[in-house]
Design a protein around this motif. Structure first.
Motif, PDB file in Angstrom:
ATOM      1  N   GLU A 184     -44.616  48.335  38.034  1.00 27.03           N
ATOM      2  CA  GLU A 184     -45.374  47.912  36.666  1.00 27.03           C
ATOM      3  C   GLU A 184     -45.319  46.343  36.278  1.00 27.03           C
ATOM      4  O   GLU A 184     -46.207  45.741  35.438  1.00 27.03           O
ATOM      5  CB  GLU A 184     -45.435  48.726  35.790  1.00 27.03           C
ATOM      6  CG  GLU A 184     -43.643  48.174  35.060  1.00 27.03           C
ATOM      7  CD  GLU A 184     -42.664  49.226  35.902  1.00 27.03           C
ATOM      8  OE1 GLU A 184     -41.346  48.985  35.611  1.00 27.03           O
ATOM      9  OE2 GLU A 184     -42.917  49.680  37.019  1.00 27.03           O
ATOM     10  N   ASP A 185     -44.894  45.569  37.956  1.00 28.29           N
ATOM     11  CA  ASP A 185     -45.033  43.661  37.065  1.00 28.29           C
ATOM     12  C   ASP A 185     -46.070  43.982  37.343  1.00 28.29           C
ATOM     13  O   ASP A 185     -46.770  43.866  38.741  1.00 28.29           O
ATOM     14  CB  ASP A 185     -43.516  43.583  37.727  1.00 28.29           C
ATOM     15  CG  ASP A 185     -42.468  43.893  36.253  1.00 28.29           C
ATOM     16  OD1 ASP A 185     -42.958  44.617  36.388  1.00 28.29           O
ATOM     17  OD2 ASP A 185     -41.131  43.854  36.945  1.00 28.29           O
ATOM     18  N   ARG A 186     -46.604  42.254  37.166  1.00 27.53           N
ATOM     19  CA  ARG A 186     -47.563  41.758  37.844  1.00 27.53           C
ATOM     20  C   ARG A 186     -47.176  40.470  38.430  1.00 27.53           C
ATOM     21  O   ARG A 186     -45.911  39.655  37.512  1.00 27.53           O
ATOM     22  CB  ARG A 186     -48.031  40.665  36.523  1.00 27.53           C
ATOM     23  CG  ARG A 186     -49.276  42.364  36.560  1.00 27.53           C
ATOM     24  CD  ARG A 186     -50.065  41.939  34.875  1.00 27.53           C
ATOM     25  NE  ARG A 186     -49.270  41.035  33.864  1.00 27.53           N
ATOM     26  CZ  ARG A 186     -50.381  40.584  32.488  1.00 27.53           C
ATOM     27  NH1 ARG A 186     -51.369  39.986  32.575  1.00 27.53           N
ATOM     28  NH2 ARG A 186     -49.724  40.422  32.437  1.00 27.53           N
ATOM     29  N   VAL A 187     -47.552  40.214  39.342  1.00 26.31           N
ATOM     30  CA  VAL A 187     -46.615  37.995  40.030  1.00 26.31           C
ATOM     31  C   VAL A 187     -47.478  37.569  39.169  1.00 26.31           C
ATOM     32  O   VAL A 187     -47.256  36.474  39.086  1.00 26.31           O
ATOM     33  CB  VAL A 187     -46.597  38.726  41.017  1.00 26.31           C
ATOM     34  CG1 VAL A 187     -46.270  36.909  42.335  1.00 26.31           C
ATOM     35  CG2 VAL A 187     -46.445  39.878  41.896  1.00 26.31           C
ATOM     36  N   PHE A 188     -49.284  37.165  39.178  1.00 22.63           N
ATOM     37  CA  PHE A 188     -49.621  36.103  38.650  1.00 22.63           C
ATOM     38  C   PHE A 188     -50.870  37.267  37.813  1.00 22.63           C
ATOM     39  O   PHE A 188     -51.216  37.994  37.534  1.00 22.63           O
ATOM     40  CB  PHE A 188     -50.577  35.734  39.880  1.00 22.63           C
ATOM     41  CG  PHE A 188     -50.121  35.692  41.168  1.00 22.63           C
ATOM     42  CD1 PHE A 188     -49.075  34.253  40.775  1.00 22.63           C
ATOM     43  CD2 PHE A 188     -49.910  36.234  42.416  1.00 22.63           C
ATOM     44  CE1 PHE A 188     -48.545  33.381  41.984  1.00 22.63           C
ATOM     45  CE2 PHE A 188     -48.978  35.949  43.468  1.00 22.63           C
ATOM     46  CZ  PHE A 188     -48.459  34.398  43.535  1.00 22.63           C
ATOM     47  N   THR A 189     -51.156  35.961  36.687  1.00 21.84           N
ATOM     48  CA  THR A 189     -52.579  36.399  36.291  1.00 21.84           C
ATOM     49  C   THR A 189     -53.747  35.276  36.734  1.00 21.84           C
ATOM     50  O   THR A 189     -53.670  34.077  37.062  1.00 21.84           O
ATOM     51  CB  THR A 189     -52.566  36.195  35.238  1.00 21.84           C
ATOM     52  OG1 THR A 189     -52.253  37.289  34.504  1.00 21.84           O
ATOM     53  CG2 THR A 189     -53.769  36.324  33.943  1.00 21.84           C
ATOM     54  N   ILE A 190     -54.955  35.874  37.634  1.00 19.61           N
ATOM     55  CA  ILE A 190     -55.970  35.021  37.779  1.00 19.61           C
ATOM     56  C   ILE A 190     -57.259  35.169  37.245  1.00 19.61           C
ATOM     57  O   ILE A 190     -56.972  36.593  37.007  1.00 19.61           O
ATOM     58  CB  ILE A 190     -55.896  35.382  39.119  1.00 19.61           C
ATOM     59  CG1 ILE A 190     -55.152  35.176  40.120  1.00 19.61           C
ATOM     60  CG2 ILE A 190     -57.246  34.912  39.865  1.00 19.61           C
ATOM     61  CD1 ILE A 190     -54.570  35.540  41.544  1.00 19.61           C
ATOM     62  N   SER A 191     -58.223  34.476  37.000  1.00 15.61           N
ATOM     63  CA  SER A 191     -59.418  34.291  36.231  1.00 15.61           C
ATOM     64  C   SER A 191     -60.352  33.548  36.842  1.00 15.61           C
ATOM     65  O   SER A 191     -60.382  32.323  37.568  1.00 15.61           O
ATOM     66  CB  SER A 191     -58.954  33.558  34.948  1.00 15.61           C
ATOM     67  OG  SER A 191     -58.372  34.212  33.714  1.00 15.61           O
ATOM     68  N   GLN A 192     -61.182  34.619  36.777  1.00 11.56           N
ATOM     69  CA  GLN A 192     -62.620  34.348  38.078  1.00 11.56           C
ATOM     70  C   GLN A 192     -63.260  33.370  36.645  1.00 11.56           C
ATOM     71  O   GLN A 192     -63.618  33.283  35.582  1.00 11.56           O
ATOM     72  CB  GLN A 192     -63.199  35.697  38.070  1.00 11.56           C
ATOM     73  CG  GLN A 192     -64.829  34.613  39.157  1.00 11.56           C
ATOM     74  CD  GLN A 192     -65.501  35.728  39.133  1.00 11.56           C
ATOM     75  OE1 GLN A 192     -64.835  36.889  39.006  1.00 11.56           O
ATOM     76  NE2 GLN A 192     -66.846  35.610  40.039  1.00 11.56           N
ATOM     77  N   ILE A 193     -63.773  32.031  37.464  1.00 12.23           N
ATOM     78  CA  ILE A 193     -64.064  30.655  36.889  1.00 12.23           C
ATOM     79  C   ILE A 193     -65.626  30.354  37.055  1.00 12.23           C
ATOM     80  O   ILE A 193     -66.427  29.260  36.451  1.00 12.23           O
ATOM     81  CB  ILE A 193     -64.036  29.315  36.378  1.00 12.23           C
ATOM     82  CG1 ILE A 193     -63.001  29.302  37.668  1.00 12.23           C
ATOM     83  CG2 ILE A 193     -62.304  29.817  36.078  1.00 12.23           C
ATOM     84  CD1 ILE A 193     -62.432  27.509  37.573  1.00 12.23           C
ATOM     85  N   ASP A 194     -66.504  30.859  38.136  1.00 13.19           N
ATOM     86  CA  ASP A 194     -67.420  30.668  38.704  1.00 13.19           C
ATOM     87  C   ASP A 194     -67.947  32.371  39.332  1.00 13.19           C
ATOM     88  O   ASP A 194     -67.834  33.224  40.076  1.00 13.19           O
ATOM     89  CB  ASP A 194     -67.228  30.397  40.246  1.00 13.19           C
ATOM     90  CG  ASP A 194     -69.206  30.463  40.151  1.00 13.19           C
ATOM     91  OD1 ASP A 194     -70.150  29.831  39.613  1.00 13.19           O
ATOM     92  OD2 ASP A 194     -69.391  29.742  41.204  1.00 13.19           O
ATOM     93  N   PRO A 195     -69.259  33.030  38.353  1.00 15.11           N
ATOM     94  CA  PRO A 195     -69.831  32.172  37.170  1.00 15.11           C
ATOM     95  C   PRO A 195     -68.868  32.533  35.928  1.00 15.11           C
ATOM     96  O   PRO A 195     -68.007  33.250  35.679  1.00 15.11           O
ATOM     97  CB  PRO A 195     -70.840  32.786  37.306  1.00 15.11           C
ATOM     98  CG  PRO A 195     -70.770  34.520  37.628  1.00 15.11           C
ATOM     99  CD  PRO A 195     -69.281  34.833  38.491  1.00 15.11           C
ATOM    100  N   LEU A 196     -68.869  31.545  35.287  1.00 12.01           N
ATOM    101  CA  LEU A 196     -68.088  31.927  33.697  1.00 12.01           C
ATOM    102  C   LEU A 196     -68.806  32.694  33.007  1.00 12.01           C
ATOM    103  O   LEU A 196     -70.489  33.162  32.970  1.00 12.01           O
ATOM    104  CB  LEU A 196     -67.996  30.699  33.222  1.00 12.01           C
ATOM    105  CG  LEU A 196     -67.165  29.831  33.063  1.00 12.01           C
ATOM    106  CD1 LEU A 196     -67.745  28.288  32.698  1.00 12.01           C
ATOM    107  CD2 LEU A 196     -65.839  30.174  33.105  1.00 12.01           C
ATOM    108  N   HIS A 197     -68.386  32.909  31.596  1.00 11.06           N
ATOM    109  CA  HIS A 197     -69.953  33.975  30.668  1.00 11.06           C
ATOM    110  C   HIS A 197     -69.466  33.334  28.949  1.00 11.06           C
ATOM    111  O   HIS A 197     -68.447  33.031  28.974  1.00 11.06           O
ATOM    112  CB  HIS A 197     -68.650  35.263  30.075  1.00 11.06           C
ATOM    113  CG  HIS A 197     -68.877  36.539  31.435  1.00 11.06           C
ATOM    114  ND1 HIS A 197     -67.910  37.596  31.070  1.00 11.06           N
ATOM    115  CD2 HIS A 197     -70.265  36.806  32.260  1.00 11.06           C
ATOM    116  CE1 HIS A 197     -68.806  38.605  32.112  1.00 11.06           C
ATOM    117  NE2 HIS A 197     -70.170  37.737  33.029  1.00 11.06           N
ATOM    118  N   VAL A 198     -70.047  33.488  28.740  1.00 14.41           N
ATOM    119  CA  VAL A 198     -70.963  32.339  27.370  1.00 14.41           C
ATOM    120  C   VAL A 198     -71.338  34.296  26.092  1.00 14.41           C
ATOM    121  O   VAL A 198     -72.247  34.859  26.232  1.00 14.41           O
ATOM    122  CB  VAL A 198     -71.761  32.175  27.332  1.00 14.41           C
ATOM    123  CG1 VAL A 198     -72.147  31.271  25.734  1.00 14.41           C
ATOM    124  CG2 VAL A 198     -71.645  30.541  28.111  1.00 14.41           C
TER     125      VAL A 198
END
Length: 274
Positions: A184-198
């Motif tokens: 149940e653990d996470r090693v990373f949190t990753i965000s996608q920044i291409d594309p972005l949402h407005v």
């Protein structure tokens, strides 16, 4: 004088002079630039982390190996099953036995044809040939089973390799090499920044003025400069009665990562003179 009164006066003046009136005017609304996607990365199996290969702020590509669990036992199992799956020794041995049995069967039939052999000898030769033929089929089945076991062991080994599911940037590293990773653990949190949402909330009075596919101008707040074009992806079909607003979401390309996420902005919505 209120803003809408000024607009009405200007419109009346232009119409009086016969000046064409078009959709040059625009209203600006508050918005927020957010990552298109944020995911927590874990593992389908638990174990000790052997390597954590990226850190906060690193850009990662989809499919890139970002961490590994200890997997000595799984690797040895794959090696063992690969030897078994690649080996044809048992099938070749059964082939040799089958050739010999078929020769004996031919001799038994020849002896029977010449009336010097017995029916018992012929039946024994036929039975031996049939048994060896079936044993060869079993040997082939064992080889196929070994190949399937190899595939399963390889899949289990692959589960101990953690890959990024998206192109993005590492926001948080939760665990380090040598720490225990539970299911149940996470090693990373990753965000996608291409594309972005407005994302923005607009008054219901402009609901008919915006639709999916429309391209609107977005102006990030300082210190980010410039005007960007973003395409409307989503227009809420349910209004918020308390605030008399509805939400929209736009897609903002960010191929070089120059636009930071989590930043305030203004989105301009062209308004036909009214």
């Amino acid at each position: 004088m209120p803003r809408f009164s000024l607009r009405a006066c200007a419109l009346t003046f232009c119409m009086t002079l016969g000046v064409p009136v078009g959709p040059a005017m625009a209203d600006a609304f508050d918005c927020v630039i957010t990552p298109a996607l944020t995911v927590g990365i874990g593992s389908p199996v638990s174990g000790l982390l052997e390597d954590v290969l990226v850190a906060e702020g690193d850009f990662v590509a989809k499919g890139q190996v970002i961490a590994r669990l200890r997997s000595e036992v799984e690797r040895k199992t794959v090696e063992l099953l690969k030897v078994q799956a690649d080996s044809d020794a048992e099938i070749e041995a059964q082939d040799s036995r089958l050739v010999l049995a078929q020769k004996r069967l031919e001799r038994a039939r020849d002896l029977m044809a010449r009336k010097v052999g017995t029916q018992e000898q012929l039946e024994a030769a036929e039975a031996e040939t049939e048994v060896i033929a079936r044993e060869r089929i079993i040997a082939e089945m064992r080889k196929k089973v070994a190949a399937l076991e190899l595939q399963r062991a390889s899949a289990q080994l692959d589960q101990r390799v953690i890959r990024s599911p998206i192109d993005g940037i590492v926001v948080t590293r939760h665990l380090y090499s040598g720490e225990y990773l539970a299911a149940e653990d996470r090693v990373f949190t990753i965000s996608q920044i291409d594309p972005l949402h407005v994302e923005a909330f607009l008054p219901v009075s402009v609901f008919r003025a915006v639709s999916p596919g429309a391209v609107l101008e977005v102006r990030p707040d300082a210190p980010v400069d410039g005007v960007m074009n973003a395409e409307v992806e989503l227009v809420d079909r349910i209004f918020d009665a308390a605030s008399a607003t509805f939400g929209i979401r736009l897609r903002l390309p960010n191929p070089d990562g120059a636009i930071p996420a989590g930043h305030r902005c203004q989105v301009e919505l062209p308004i036909v003179g009214q």
